[in-house]
Structure formats: structure tokens, C-alpha cells
Scaffold this active site. Structure first.
Site, mmCIF file in Angstrom:
data_model
loop_
_atom_site.group_PDB
_atom_site.id
_atom_site.type_symbol
_atom_site.label_atom_id
_atom_site.label_comp_id
_atom_site.label_asym_id
_atom_site.label_seq_id
_atom_site.Cartn_x
_atom_site.Cartn_y
_atom_site.Cartn_z
ATOM 1 N N TRP A 109 0.827 -1.221 0.000
ATOM 2 C CA TRP A 109 0.000 0.000 0.000
ATOM 3 C C TRP A 109 0.850 1.255 0.000
ATOM 4 O O TRP A 109 0.521 2.230 -0.685
ATOM 5 C CB TRP A 109 -0.973 -0.011 1.187
ATOM 6 C CG TRP A 109 -1.957 -1.132 1.049
ATOM 7 C CD1 TRP A 109 -2.062 -2.227 1.842
ATOM 8 C CD2 TRP A 109 -2.937 -1.300 0.016
ATOM 9 N NE1 TRP A 109 -3.053 -3.052 1.374
ATOM 10 C CE2 TRP A 109 -3.601 -2.511 0.263
ATOM 11 C CE3 TRP A 109 -3.309 -0.547 -1.089
ATOM 12 C CZ2 TRP A 109 -4.618 -2.986 -0.560
ATOM 13 C CZ3 TRP A 109 -4.323 -1.015 -1.917
ATOM 14 C CH2 TRP A 109 -4.962 -2.218 -1.644
ATOM 15 N N ASP A 177 -0.893 7.011 6.393
ATOM 16 C CA ASP A 177 -2.025 6.154 6.034
ATOM 17 C C ASP A 177 -2.253 5.237 7.235
ATOM 18 O O ASP A 177 -1.436 4.370 7.525
ATOM 19 C CB ASP A 177 -1.668 5.346 4.777
ATOM 20 C CG ASP A 177 -2.772 4.354 4.395
ATOM 21 O OD1 ASP A 177 -3.772 4.246 5.135
ATOM 22 O OD2 ASP A 177 -2.613 3.689 3.353
ATOM 23 N N LYS A 201 -12.016 -1.021 8.228
ATOM 24 C CA LYS A 201 -11.322 -1.959 9.132
ATOM 25 C C LYS A 201 -11.678 -1.642 10.584
ATOM 26 O O LYS A 201 -12.393 -2.402 11.213
ATOM 27 C CB LYS A 201 -9.818 -1.900 8.883
ATOM 28 C CG LYS A 201 -9.497 -2.333 7.440
ATOM 29 C CD LYS A 201 -8.243 -1.723 6.930
ATOM 30 C CE LYS A 201 -8.102 -1.741 5.432
ATOM 31 N NZ LYS A 201 -8.131 -3.063 4.824
HETATM 32 N N1 PMP Z 1 -4.066 1.585 2.729
HETATM 33 C C1 PMP Z 1 -4.058 0.473 3.494
HETATM 34 C C2 PMP Z 1 -3.118 0.395 4.666
HETATM 35 C C3 PMP Z 1 -4.918 -0.574 3.192
HETATM 36 O O1 PMP Z 1 -4.907 -1.682 3.947
HETATM 37 C C4 PMP Z 1 -5.794 -0.458 2.086
HETATM 38 C C5 PMP Z 1 -6.773 -1.528 1.711
HETATM 39 N N2 PMP Z 1 -6.811 -2.668 2.372
HETATM 40 C C6 PMP Z 1 -5.747 0.709 1.319
HETATM 41 C C7 PMP Z 1 -4.884 1.709 1.680
HETATM 42 C C8 PMP Z 1 -6.632 0.865 0.126
HETATM 43 O O2 PMP Z 1 -7.916 1.179 0.523
HETATM 44 P P1 PMP Z 1 -9.125 1.172 -0.508
HETATM 45 O O3 PMP Z 1 -9.366 -0.237 -0.930
HETATM 46 O O4 PMP Z 1 -10.245 1.771 0.281
HETATM 47 O O5 PMP Z 1 -8.714 2.045 -1.656
#
Ligand code: PMP
Length: 366
Positions: A109, A177, A201
Site C-alpha cells: 500500500w 495512512d 477496518k
Molecule cells: N491503505 C491500506 C493500509 C490498506 O490496507 C488499504 C486496503 N486494504 C488501502 C490503503 C486501500 O484502501 P481502498 O481499498 O479503500 O482504496
């Protein structure tokens, strides 16, 4: 009565996201779908510009401030587009074409966030564990160049299972993030100039992203942007520039109320206990191998491990399924198993999983 009630056989939910939500949040959200607050309307039917929703937004913002111990110098925004939209909006807003942003590359990510930034400016990778397939945290950089427009990092690495437990102080604007670990423990949110979390989450149902941003950051916006993509325009309109995802924000509010009622301190205590018994079992169990070996790097939220003998992988998944345990299959890029221990996952559920792991080991060795 709109529907016939059926007794639900609720599974233990270790999904990585959307993840487990507290039972009372689900009940309250379900009741509001039928009728919101004796209003004669469903929460799905109320106007995003009416008083009822204005109150929902207001209370949710106050709760976020309270839980993060922040005051009025931070804006609280509810945004569309998930975590990935933030990957785009951060450089769009804060990275000029000839400027540099620092990124810590600690997981899929954070890497993805960095790739998005390259559309808008220059990226400097200050630390990376990519060469080791992210099986540990990279060392936090000792020197952070002052010319960086910001430094971005991911506090919890959802796919590989590592986590920074504290928020470091930084000499350039720090953006985190926190999609997969917000509210999991007490931390210095104030050390961040901005942090964000796709809510599916620890904060609610998919469909909205929580963005917390220091007001002075809004003076640093680098280019003229369409209002939907501009943090200042969103802040000026109190997150209702367009039709807000009313139900997702309401579910987030219910989860925030639940989080406050538990208290971050007691959630942290339980999160540490859950993680402790699970890590201990993975290390003890002769069938599994932990992915992140460094103890201090291990995530409280996502525990990743593999089967030593790949032949037992499918067997364990089936074993779990038969015991109503769901969501333990690893991410497709890593395979194996990933157990997510978000705030709503109980100690009891974690103990049941640990018992299943012991029983499976026993059944294989017979
Ligand atoms: N950042 C993290 C730490 C994640 O775990 C995730 C998705 N699991 C995301 C960003 C992406 O999020 P989204 O699917 O809502 O775009």
C-alpha cells in the site's frame, strides 16, 4: 415488520477489510435502515443537507477529535474514493510538479501511494524493505531532507503484517495512512500533519474515508483543482460538497461511539493480548511459519503466516471453515494466512482460533 427474522449463525470474522464490526453497531445500523431515530424515514432516505445529517457529521467530528486528542486546529473530513483516492489527492494537493515528496516503502500500500505520487511530482524513497519482500519494517530514516513537501508512510502494513507502533516526530509535514490501525492503540496523532483511514477496518463500513488534516496544511495546496479533489474546498463545505455517503458516515459514527465507550486504553490492552496469544501460537505450532520475524515490527492488527508444508494450507482453511472461522486466507500476493485482529474482534474469538490451530496440528500429526 419488514422482514421475517431468521436466527443467524454468526461466524468468527478475521477478514482484513471490510473487517469485523461490533455486534451492537450492526444492530443499530440495521435498525436505522428501517427507521432512523423515530423520523419516519430510513437512514438511507434522509437528506445529506438536513439537520439530522448535520448532527451526525458534527458528532462524528467531535468524536474523532476526542479519540485522537486533537483540537480545533485540525479539520475532520469524510471523503469518497477509499484509501486509493487519498494516494491521488495527497500529491495532487501538496506536491508541485518540480517538488519532491518522501515516501517510506514498507508494503504494497505504501508502494502504491508512492506510484500515484509520481503522476504529479518527484518521489524520494527514504527507506524500503521491498528487497526483503517487506518481511520487516525498514529503518526509519535518520535524516529527512528539509526540502521535501511532505513525508508519507503507512502506519500498519495490512498485507505483510508489520506496524509502526508510535508516530515519529518529523521536520517536514508528516502524512500517515492509518487505514488498518487507526484507534487500535494510544498514539501521538498530533505528530501528523495529516492522517487518513479508509474506514472498512476499524471505523465502519466501506464507502467513506476519514481524513484528518491540520488547518495550516490547507494553505500549502500547490495547484488549482476541481473542488471535489481539493481539501480546502471539501473543508469549506464540511464534507457535503456533493451527496455524502450518509449511511457509511452514520455507521462510522456508531463505530466511533462504540470505540469511545470501550476506551482506546482498554482496546489497546485487549489488542495486545489478542496479538500476544496468536503470535505465541504461530511460533509454537509446528505447522506454521510467521512472516514478520522481528518482534518489534509485528502488527497488532494483521498476523501473517504461512504453512511450512504447502500441502497443509488448504487443509487448515477447510478446518477453519468447518468451525465457522472465516477470513484467515492470506492476501493473494503473499499466500498463506492472514488473521486480522481489528478492534471488534474479541479475545474469545481469538482464543477459539488458537484452539483450532492446536487441534489442526494434532489432527495432522495423528
Ligand atoms: N491503505 C491500506 C493500509 C490498506 O490496507 C488499504 C486496503 N486494504 C488501502 C490503503 C486501500 O484502501 P481502498 O481499498 O479503500 O482504496
Amino acid at each position: 415488520m419488514l422482514m421475517k427474522k431468521r436466527k443467524m449463525n454468526r461466524k468468527l470474522n478475521f477478514n482484513a477489510g471490510p473487517g469485523a464490526l461490533p455486534a451492537e453497531v450492526l444492530q443499530q445500523a440495521a435498525a436505522a435502515v428501517v427507521e432512523y431515530n423515530n423520523s419516519g424515514l430510513s437512514i438511507l432516505e434522509i437528506s445529506h443537507r438536513g439537520t439530522a445529517f448535520a448532527n451526525i457529521i458534527e458528532e462524528s467530528k467531535q468524536l474523532v477529535r476526542e479519540l485522537c486528542e486533537l483540537d480545533e486546529d485540525y479539520e475532520i473530513l469524510w471523503m469518497h474514493g477509499g484509501g486509493r483516492m487519498q494516494f491521488c489527492m495527497i500529491p495532487m494537493n501538496f506536491l508541485g510538479k518540480d517538488d519532491f515528496a518522501g515516501y517510506i516503502d514498507s508494503d504494497h500500500w505504501s508502494h502504491s501511494a508512492m506510484e500515484y505520487a509520481k503522476f504529479y511530482g518527484n518521489v524520494q524513497v527514504l527507506a524500503s524493505s521491498a528487497d526483503d519482500r517487506y518481511n520487516h519494517l525498514p529503518s526509519w530514516p535518520e535524516f529527512i531532507p528539509a526540502h521535501l513537501s511532505y513525508l508519507h508512510y503507512t502506519s500498519n502494513n495490512t498485507i505483510y503484517g508489520s506496524q509502526w507502533q508510535t508516530v515519529p516526530k518529523c521536520n517536514v509535514p508528516l502524512i500517515a495512512d492509518m487505514s488498518s490501525d487507526i484507534f487500535c492503540s494510544k498514539r501521538d496523532y498530533k505528530n501528523c500533519d495529516m492522517f487518513y483511514a479508509a474506514v472498512q477496518k476499524n471505523v465502519g463500513a466501506a464507502g467513506v474515508t476519514l481524513v484528518v488534516i491540520r488547518k495550516d496544511m490547507l494553505q500549502r495546496i500547490k495547484r488549482s483543482l476541481p473542488s471535489m479533489l481539493d481539501y480546502k474546498a471539501q473543508a469549506n463545505e464540511n464534507s457535503i460538497l456533493n451527496t455524502a455517503p450518509v449511511f457509511a458516515i452514520y455507521t462510522a459514527l456508531l463505530t466511533l461511539r462504540w470505540t469511545k465507550a470501550q476506551g482506546i486504553d482498554s482496546l489497546e490492552k485487549e489488542n495486545r493480548q489478542k496479538a500476544h496469544i496468536l503470535y505465541e501460537e504461530v511460533e509454537r505450532n509446528s505447522l506454521f511459519n510467521l512472516y514478520v520475524q522481528n518482534k518489534e515490527d509485528r502488527s497488532l492488527m494483521n498476523v501473517c503466516f504461512t504453512a511450512i508444508d504447502p500441502a497443509t494450507e488448504k487443509g487448515f482453511l477447510k478446518f477453519c471453515e468447518e468451525r465457522n472461522i472465516s477470513g484467515v486466507k492470506g492476501h493473494r500476493s503473499l499466500g498463506g494466512f492472514r488473521v486480522s485482529l481489528y478492534n471488534a474482534v474479541t479475545m474469545q474469538a481469538t482464543e477459539q482460533l488458537v484452539t483450532a490451530m492446536k487441534e489442526y496440528e494434532h489432527s495432522v500429526s495423528i
